[in-house]
Design a protein around this motif. Sequence first.
Motif, PDB file in Angstrom:
ATOM      1  N   UNK A  37     -21.515   1.331 -29.012  1.00 45.23           N
ATOM      2  CA  UNK A  37     -21.297   1.024 -30.424  1.00 45.23           C
ATOM      3  C   UNK A  37     -22.461   1.623 -31.205  1.00 45.23           C
ATOM      4  N   UNK A  38     -22.162   2.583 -32.078  1.00 46.19           N
ATOM      5  CA  UNK A  38     -23.199   3.293 -32.833  1.00 46.19           C
ATOM      6  C   UNK A  38     -23.106   2.964 -34.315  1.00 46.19           C
ATOM      7  N   UNK A  39     -24.263   2.808 -34.952  1.00 47.13           N
ATOM      8  CA  UNK A  39     -24.338   2.452 -36.361  1.00 47.13           C
ATOM      9  C   UNK A  39     -25.021   3.566 -37.138  1.00 47.13           C
ATOM     10  N   UNK A  40     -24.384   4.032 -38.188  1.00 44.75           N
ATOM     11  CA  UNK A  40     -24.935   5.088 -39.012  1.00 44.75           C
ATOM     12  C   UNK A  40     -25.498   4.486 -40.291  1.00 44.75           C
ATOM     13  N   UNK A  41     -26.745   4.821 -40.574  1.00 46.27           N
ATOM     14  CA  UNK A  41     -27.449   4.288 -41.732  1.00 46.27           C
ATOM     15  C   UNK A  41     -27.813   5.414 -42.682  1.00 46.27           C
ATOM     16  N   UNK A  42     -27.929   5.075 -43.940  1.00 45.30           N
ATOM     17  CA  UNK A  42     -28.276   6.032 -44.987  1.00 45.30           C
ATOM     18  C   UNK A  42     -29.484   5.489 -45.752  1.00 45.30           C
ATOM     19  N   UNK A  43     -30.442   6.355 -45.988  1.00 49.82           N
ATOM     20  CA  UNK A  43     -31.638   5.960 -46.724  1.00 49.82           C
ATOM     21  C   UNK A  43     -31.514   6.436 -48.164  1.00 49.82           C
ATOM     22  N   UNK A  44     -31.568   5.479 -49.062  1.00 51.35           N
ATOM     23  CA  UNK A  44     -31.543   5.815 -50.483  1.00 51.35           C
ATOM     24  C   UNK A  44     -32.670   5.062 -51.175  1.00 51.35           C
ATOM     25  N   UNK A  45     -33.555   5.805 -51.802  1.00 49.46           N
ATOM     26  CA  UNK A  45     -34.702   5.219 -52.505  1.00 49.46           C
ATOM     27  C   UNK A  45     -35.538   4.342 -51.579  1.00 49.46           C
ATOM     28  N   UNK A  46     -35.691   4.786 -50.339  1.00 44.21           N
ATOM     29  CA  UNK A  46     -36.540   4.070 -49.399  1.00 44.21           C
ATOM     30  C   UNK A  46     -35.896   2.883 -48.726  1.00 44.21           C
ATOM     31  N   UNK A  47     -34.597   2.692 -48.926  1.00 44.38           N
ATOM     32  CA  UNK A  47     -33.886   1.550 -48.340  1.00 44.38           C
ATOM     33  C   UNK A  47     -32.814   2.061 -47.381  1.00 44.38           C
ATOM     34  N   UNK A  48     -32.842   1.583 -46.152  1.00 44.65           N
ATOM     35  CA  UNK A  48     -31.816   1.929 -45.165  1.00 44.65           C
ATOM     36  C   UNK A  48     -30.673   0.927 -45.245  1.00 44.65           C
ATOM     37  N   UNK A  49     -29.457   1.456 -45.329  1.00 49.30           N
ATOM     38  CA  UNK A  49     -28.275   0.597 -45.297  1.00 49.30           C
ATOM     39  C   UNK A  49     -27.218   1.219 -44.396  1.00 49.30           C
ATOM     40  N   UNK A  50     -26.478   0.370 -43.723  1.00 49.13           N
ATOM     41  CA  UNK A  50     -25.392   0.829 -42.861  1.00 49.13           C
ATOM     42  C   UNK A  50     -24.177   1.190 -43.705  1.00 49.13           C
ATOM     43  N   UNK A  51     -23.482   2.252 -43.330  1.00 44.53           N
ATOM     44  CA  UNK A  51     -22.229   2.570 -43.997  1.00 44.53           C
ATOM     45  C   UNK A  51     -21.119   2.923 -43.010  1.00 44.53           C
ATOM     46  N   UNK A  52     -21.433   3.051 -41.724  1.00 40.90           N
ATOM     47  CA  UNK A  52     -20.383   3.355 -40.752  1.00 40.90           C
ATOM     48  C   UNK A  52     -20.767   2.806 -39.390  1.00 40.90           C
ATOM     49  N   UNK A  53     -19.746   2.476 -38.604  1.00 39.02           N
ATOM     50  CA  UNK A  53     -19.936   2.045 -37.225  1.00 39.02           C
ATOM     51  C   UNK A  53     -18.866   2.714 -36.377  1.00 39.02           C
ATOM     52  N   UNK A  54     -19.261   3.191 -35.215  1.00 40.74           N
ATOM     53  CA  UNK A  54     -18.320   3.861 -34.309  1.00 40.74           C
ATOM     54  C   UNK A  54     -18.292   3.116 -32.984  1.00 40.74           C
ATOM     55  N   UNK A  55     -17.112   2.751 -32.539  1.00 43.35           N
ATOM     56  CA  UNK A  55     -16.902   2.081 -31.264  1.00 43.35           C
ATOM     57  C   UNK A  55     -16.211   3.056 -30.323  1.00 43.35           C
ATOM     58  N   UNK A  56     -16.896   3.372 -29.231  1.00 41.30           N
ATOM     59  CA  UNK A  56     -16.392   4.383 -28.290  1.00 41.30           C
ATOM     60  C   UNK A  56     -16.042   5.678 -29.021  1.00 41.30           C
TER      61      UNK A  56
END
Length: 210
Positions: free
Chosen positions: A151-170
Amino acid sequence: MTRVPAIALRLLCTAALLLSAVQLRGAEESPQRVVESASEEILKILDERREELEADPAALYAAVDSVLLPRFDLVYAGRVVLGKHGRDASPEQRRRFIDAFYRSLVRTYASGLLEFKAENLRMLPYRGEEGATKTRVRTEVILDDGRVIPVDYTLRNRDGVWKVYDVAVEGISYLTNYRKEVDSLVRAEGLDAVIVDLETRNENATQGDG
C-alpha cells in the motif's frame, strides 16, 4: 463509486485513512515519521471510542473527518478526479463536487477503519529525494490469512506542508479509478446528476441508511 477489486477496496478502506492523515509538522520530520505519528492518532481514537463509533455512523464520519480534512489535499485530488469536466463546470459545481467527493472518501475509509489493527501495518524504508515536491511512503498490510499487500501513499508538498492525495493498493490508484468512474458517469448522466447522486448517498449514509 470506484470499481476496484474487493481485496483492494478493503485495504483502501482500512489502511488508507490511517495514513492519509499526513501533514508535515516540522522540517526535521520525514514524511514517513509523520505517517507513523498520524497512525497513532487514529488508533488512539479507535481504542477510546470503538463501540460508540460502530453504533453511530455520523459520529464515525465526524471523527474521521476531524483527522482527515486538515491533512488531505482535497482541492487538488478533487480537481484531478474531475479532470477535463472541471473546465466547463461552474465554481458552484466544482465546489459541490469536491465536497461530495471528499465525503464519499470519508465514508469509504471509515467503513474499513473499524477493522484495522496496529499489528496489520508495516512501514518500509523511506526513499524520498531531497527537494522533491511529491513523494511516496511505502507500507505493507498483513492480512489475517498472512498475505502481504503493498500500500503506497503519494504526498504533495505545498508551501512547506505535506498532504496525501493518492493511495495505491497493489499498484491500483484510487485517484485513477475515481477519475475513470467519474468521467464515465458524467458522459452518461451529466455532472449535476453525478453530484446529486453523491450527495444523496452521503446523506443516506450519515442517517444510517447506506
